[in-house]
Design an enzyme around this catalytic site. Structure first.
Site, PDB file in Angstrom:
ATOM      1  N   SER A  47       0.720  -1.155   0.027  1.00  0.00           N
ATOM      2  CA  SER A  47      -0.276   0.089  -0.001  1.00  0.00           C
ATOM      3  C   SER A  47       0.939   1.390   0.011  1.00  0.00           C
ATOM      4  O   SER A  47       1.616   1.586  -0.772  1.00  0.00           O
ATOM      5  CB  SER A  47      -0.975  -0.128   1.154  1.00  0.00           C
ATOM      6  OG  SER A  47      -1.906   1.048   0.964  1.00  0.00           O
ATOM      7  N   HIS A  48       0.875   2.075   1.042  1.00  0.00           N
ATOM      8  CA  HIS A  48       1.334   3.316   1.155  1.00  0.00           C
ATOM      9  C   HIS A  48       2.860   3.071   1.870  1.00  0.00           C
ATOM     10  O   HIS A  48       3.341   4.113   1.934  1.00  0.00           O
ATOM     11  CB  HIS A  48       0.480   4.338   2.124  1.00  0.00           C
ATOM     12  CG  HIS A  48       0.122   3.514   3.259  1.00  0.00           C
ATOM     13  ND1 HIS A  48      -0.772   2.379   3.313  1.00  0.00           N
ATOM     14  CD2 HIS A  48       0.502   3.663   4.539  1.00  0.00           C
ATOM     15  CE1 HIS A  48      -0.816   2.120   4.551  1.00  0.00           C
ATOM     16  NE2 HIS A  48       0.119   2.712   5.396  1.00  0.00           N
ATOM     17  N   ASP A 106      -2.030   6.917  -3.456  1.00  0.00           N
ATOM     18  CA  ASP A 106      -0.821   6.004  -2.600  1.00  0.00           C
ATOM     19  C   ASP A 106      -0.395   4.889  -3.453  1.00  0.00           C
ATOM     20  O   ASP A 106      -0.799   4.852  -4.792  1.00  0.00           O
ATOM     21  CB  ASP A 106      -1.514   5.421  -1.147  1.00  0.00           C
ATOM     22  CG  ASP A 106      -2.434   4.142  -1.605  1.00  0.00           C
ATOM     23  OD1 ASP A 106      -3.162   4.100  -2.433  1.00  0.00           O
ATOM     24  OD2 ASP A 106      -2.419   3.376  -0.550  1.00  0.00           O
ATOM     25  N   ASP A 118      -0.795   1.822  -4.180  1.00  0.00           N
ATOM     26  CA  ASP A 118      -1.584   0.951  -4.840  1.00  0.00           C
ATOM     27  C   ASP A 118      -2.818   1.577  -5.164  1.00  0.00           C
ATOM     28  O   ASP A 118      -3.811   0.806  -5.598  1.00  0.00           O
ATOM     29  CB  ASP A 118      -1.730  -0.563  -3.932  1.00  0.00           C
ATOM     30  CG  ASP A 118      -2.726   0.079  -2.650  1.00  0.00           C
ATOM     31  OD1 ASP A 118      -2.443   1.043  -2.301  1.00  0.00           O
ATOM     32  OD2 ASP A 118      -3.415  -0.955  -2.224  1.00  0.00           O
ATOM     33  N   ASP A 175      -5.476   2.828  -3.862  1.00  0.00           N
ATOM     34  CA  ASP A 175      -6.814   2.990  -3.218  1.00  0.00           C
ATOM     35  C   ASP A 175      -6.927   4.265  -2.199  1.00  0.00           C
ATOM     36  O   ASP A 175      -8.142   4.470  -2.083  1.00  0.00           O
ATOM     37  CB  ASP A 175      -7.055   1.702  -2.301  1.00  0.00           C
ATOM     38  CG  ASP A 175      -5.811   1.208  -1.263  1.00  0.00           C
ATOM     39  OD1 ASP A 175      -5.094   2.003  -1.298  1.00  0.00           O
ATOM     40  OD2 ASP A 175      -6.120   0.429  -0.927  1.00  0.00           O
ATOM     41  N   ARG A 176      -5.724   4.817  -1.695  1.00  0.00           N
ATOM     42  CA  ARG A 176      -6.057   5.931  -1.080  1.00  0.00           C
ATOM     43  C   ARG A 176      -6.170   7.357  -1.900  1.00  0.00           C
ATOM     44  O   ARG A 176      -5.484   7.477  -2.925  1.00  0.00           O
ATOM     45  CB  ARG A 176      -4.780   6.248  -0.133  1.00  0.00           C
ATOM     46  CG  ARG A 176      -4.888   4.926   0.874  1.00  0.00           C
ATOM     47  CD  ARG A 176      -3.848   5.332   2.112  1.00  0.00           C
ATOM     48  NE  ARG A 176      -3.754   4.111   3.019  1.00  0.00           N
ATOM     49  CZ  ARG A 176      -3.282   4.314   4.218  1.00  0.00           C
ATOM     50  NH1 ARG A 176      -2.761   5.464   4.619  1.00  0.00           N
ATOM     51  NH2 ARG A 176      -3.355   3.154   4.899  1.00  0.00           N
ATOM     52  N   LYS A 219     -11.537   0.851  -1.385  1.00  0.00           N
ATOM     53  CA  LYS A 219     -11.446   1.851  -1.653  1.00  0.00           C
ATOM     54  C   LYS A 219     -10.930   2.283  -2.839  1.00  0.00           C
ATOM     55  O   LYS A 219      -9.860   1.486  -3.490  1.00  0.00           O
ATOM     56  CB  LYS A 219     -10.672   2.724  -0.520  1.00  0.00           C
ATOM     57  CG  LYS A 219      -9.385   2.198   0.146  1.00  0.00           C
ATOM     58  CD  LYS A 219      -9.049   2.888   1.203  1.00  0.00           C
ATOM     59  CE  LYS A 219      -7.612   2.627   1.856  1.00  0.00           C
ATOM     60  NZ  LYS A 219      -7.556   1.413   2.198  1.00  0.00           N
TER      61      LYS A 219
HETATM   62  C1  G16 Z   1      -5.589  -0.293   5.147  1.00  0.00           C
HETATM   63  C2  G16 Z   1      -6.987  -0.733   5.465  1.00  0.00           C
HETATM   64  C3  G16 Z   1      -7.751   0.546   5.621  1.00  0.00           C
HETATM   65  C4  G16 Z   1      -7.084   0.834   7.031  1.00  0.00           C
HETATM   66  C5  G16 Z   1      -5.700   1.296   6.572  1.00  0.00           C
HETATM   67  C6  G16 Z   1      -4.883   1.897   8.136  1.00  0.00           C
HETATM   68  O1  G16 Z   1      -5.603   0.496   4.090  1.00  0.00           O
HETATM   69  O2  G16 Z   1      -7.686  -1.034   3.938  1.00  0.00           O
HETATM   70  O3  G16 Z   1      -8.931   0.317   5.892  1.00  0.00           O
HETATM   71  O4  G16 Z   1      -7.933   2.359   7.456  1.00  0.00           O
HETATM   72  O5  G16 Z   1      -5.057   0.243   6.333  1.00  0.00           O
HETATM   73  O6  G16 Z   1      -4.973   0.897   8.784  1.00  0.00           O
HETATM   74  P1  G16 Z   1      -4.194   0.963  10.143  1.00  0.00           P
HETATM   75  O7  G16 Z   1      -4.691   2.189  11.027  1.00  0.00           O
HETATM   76  O8  G16 Z   1      -4.666  -0.241  10.760  1.00  0.00           O
HETATM   77  O9  G16 Z   1      -2.598   1.063   9.736  1.00  0.00           O
HETATM   78  P2  G16 Z   1      -4.212   0.454   3.004  1.00  0.00           P
HETATM   79  O10 G16 Z   1      -4.304   1.530   2.246  1.00  0.00           O
HETATM   80  O11 G16 Z   1      -3.022   0.403   3.833  1.00  0.00           O
HETATM   81  O12 G16 Z   1      -4.630  -0.748   2.464  1.00  0.00           O
END
Ligand code: G16
Length: 558
Positions: free
Chosen positions: A115-116, A286, A288, A290-291, A387
């Protein structure tokens, strides 16, 4: 004719998926059979359905994606999967994987992303399984995958199968008498087709090209993540925005050294360019895809919680929602409650779920939820089960094209009508795990002690009375599954909230997240950090966070 080989292996500890998949340092995934064990366990968790199935495979272009795609192809061939849809060069954004799973009704998909989190040999990698509805696997499945990783003794693969993924097209292999097909697909085509169905893209195109007299300049930042090819095709080719409207649109294995997390700290380059340039709208996504982060002229920042509320209130601008209606709204628990006020006004149900996109899926599948979001820069709808960053930017542009307003005026109008939920999040990244766990335990004891509810807490001279406090738990209204211990929350009598939880997406150590949400009906134009300082103070005193973490200040403030 390539043959199936059974390889003996032994379990690794800690292959437990977090908030969204298994995320670890690249070097962890490089250990012998580490990746193979996890992929085999994903397939074993789907036992009975794997033989003859179709799966989607792709990732965010980070370091190791191509190598792991190759391993997955071989392991799928060894386990009787009949067809794979693989993004060209291993590239597929997370929302695109969800779209493709749903469109071609596959058994699911394997998404390769952290992800990010930063990429490169010294940084992070991740593997996530998405189910047939296109969404991240629910807890029951990820727990099962984890249980299988603790017992694994063998995996099956076809080591001699050679399948290049750099060109689109269909490749067929005879694996011990069974046909195994790999279809390398264009990463953008299916996703763009879906966006054309959802939005009035020609209307957005007219806005971006300045037709109709309104000059409207955008700057869209791919942060060298997976969205680059999507941004080029959609914003430049489809919508006709000038090539100068996009930046960092080449996916790089290390994101060019950037931390591909679209927030004010890590997307500071975009913020600076929009602030100093002639731009009406900026968006970043981000690694991937989704953000999303949305800013307006002069880098006016829209919090993700507000963004969800504005989009929900403006849904009628989008053909998809005009024709289908909006069944309900939802947000994760730590997300500020701005969307709740829109739901109330529109007479819609609103759901509060734990952090993690997987918790929205059941509600969407049951037709009870249309638009949802999270404070962690996530916004989405039931068009897919992830997302979706680019979708969110297009949604904003559709709303702005219809209203003729600027981003800032849209936000201010919204606050005038609904009041404002001030929100901030403090992140303390990569702290030592043990003291953080101890801090959470101690805070839980404090806030659940008799007499805490009803007590008065004071920060910066401002007093708040505690209405309730707990460790959030959630029962899914559809399948009645229960998720416990989803974050400590203190709710005050005026509706303000302090929430503290440990992140489930870090790859090492512990990241503490402190969230503050406070509502004002008329005092809506203040500075969030000033307005929320008393509550931040209370949270820091109560948790003793600086002592436990050794940190005087957070790594990131949103
Ligand atoms: C993932 C989840 C999100 C979550 C985020 C942060 O996002 O899909 O639903 O809000 O992690 O999670 P945490 O607060 O546990 O770090 P992504 O964009 O990282 O796949």
């Amino acid at each position: 004719m390539p043959g199936i080989v059974t390889v003996n292996t032994s379990p690794y500890e800690g292959q437990k998926p977090g908030t969204s998949g298994l995320r670890k340092k690249v070097k962890v995934f490089l250990q012998e059979n580490y990746t193979e064990n996890f992929v085999q366990s994903i397939l074993d968790a789907n036992k009975g359905a794997v033989a003859g199935s179709t799966l989607v495979v792709g990732g965010d272009g980070r370091y190791l994606v191509k190598e792991v795609v190759d391993k997955i192809i071989k392991i799928c061939a060894g386990n009787g999967v009949s067809r794979l849809l693989v993004g060209q060069n291993g590239i597929l954004s997370t929302p695109a994987v969800s779209c493709i799973i749903r469109k071609y009704k596959t058994l699911g998909g394997i998404v390769l992303t952290a992800s990010h989190n930063p990429g490169g040999i010294d940084n992070d990698f991740g593997i996530k399984f998405n189910c047939a509805n296109g969404g991240p696997a629910p807890d029951a499945t990820t727990n099962q995958i984890h249980a299988l990783t603790t017992q694994i003794s063998q995996y099956k693969t076809v080591p001699d199968l050679v399948c290049p993924i750099d060109k689109c097209g269909v490749q067929k292999f005879d694996v011990e008498g069974q046909t195994f097909t790999v279809e390398v697909i264009d990463p953008v085509d299916d996703y763009l087709a879906l966006m054309r169905e959802i939005f009035d893209l020609p209307a957005i195109g007219r806005l971006l090209r300045g037709e109709g007299g309104r000059k409207f300049n955008v700057l869209i930042d791919g942060m060298n993540g997976v969205t680059g090819p999507y941004i080029q095709r959609i914003f430049v080719q489809e919508l006709g925005a000038p090539p100068t409207s996009v930046r960092r649109v080449t996916p790089l294995e290390d994101f060019g050294g950037a931390h591909p997390d679209p927030n004010l700290t890590y997307a500071a380059e975009l913020v600076e360019e929009v602030r100093s340039g002639d731009y009406d709208f900026g968006a970043a996504f981000d690694g991937d895809g989704d953000r999303n982060m949305i800013i307006g002229r002069n880098a006016f920042f829209v919090t993700p919680s507000d963004s969800l509320a504005v989009l929900a209130a403006g849904a009628a601008a989008v053909p998809y929602f005009r024709s289908r209606g909006v069944a309900g709204l939802a947000r994760s628990m730590p997300t500020a409650a701005a969307a709740d006020r829109v739901a109330k006004e529109l007479g819609l149900p609103v759901f509060e779920v734990p952090t993690g996109w997987k918790y929205f899926g059941n509600l969407m599948d049951a037709g009870r939820l249309s638009i949802c979001g999270e404070e962690s820069f996530g916004t989405g709808s039931d068009h897919v089960r992830e997302k979706d960053g680019i979708w969110a930017a297009l949604f904003w542009l559709q709303v702005l094209a219809a209203s003729g307003l600027s981003v800032e005026d849209t936000m201010k109008e919204h606050w005038r009508k609904f009041g404002r939920n001030y929100f901030t999040r403090y992140d303390y990244e990569e702290c030592a795990s043990a003291p953080c766990a101890e801090m959470m335990l101690s805070l839980e004891r404090t806030i659940t002690a008799p007499g805490f509810a009803g007590s008065v807490l004071t920060g910066q001279g401002k007093a708040y009375t505690v209405a309730a406090a707990d460790d959030f738990s959630y029962m899914d209204p559809v399948d009645h599954s229960v998720a416990m211990k989803q974050g400590l929350r203190i709710i005050f009598t005026d509706g303000s909230r302090i929430v503290m939880r440990l992140s489930g997406t870090g790859s090492s150590g512990a990241t503490v997240r402190l969230y503050i949400d406070s509502y004002e009906l008329t005092d809506v134009l203040g500075d969030a950090q000033d307005m929320l300082r008393p509550l931040v103070d209370i949270a820091l005193q109560l948790s003793d966070l600086p002592r436990y973490t050794g940190r005087a200040a957070p790594t990131v403030i949103t």
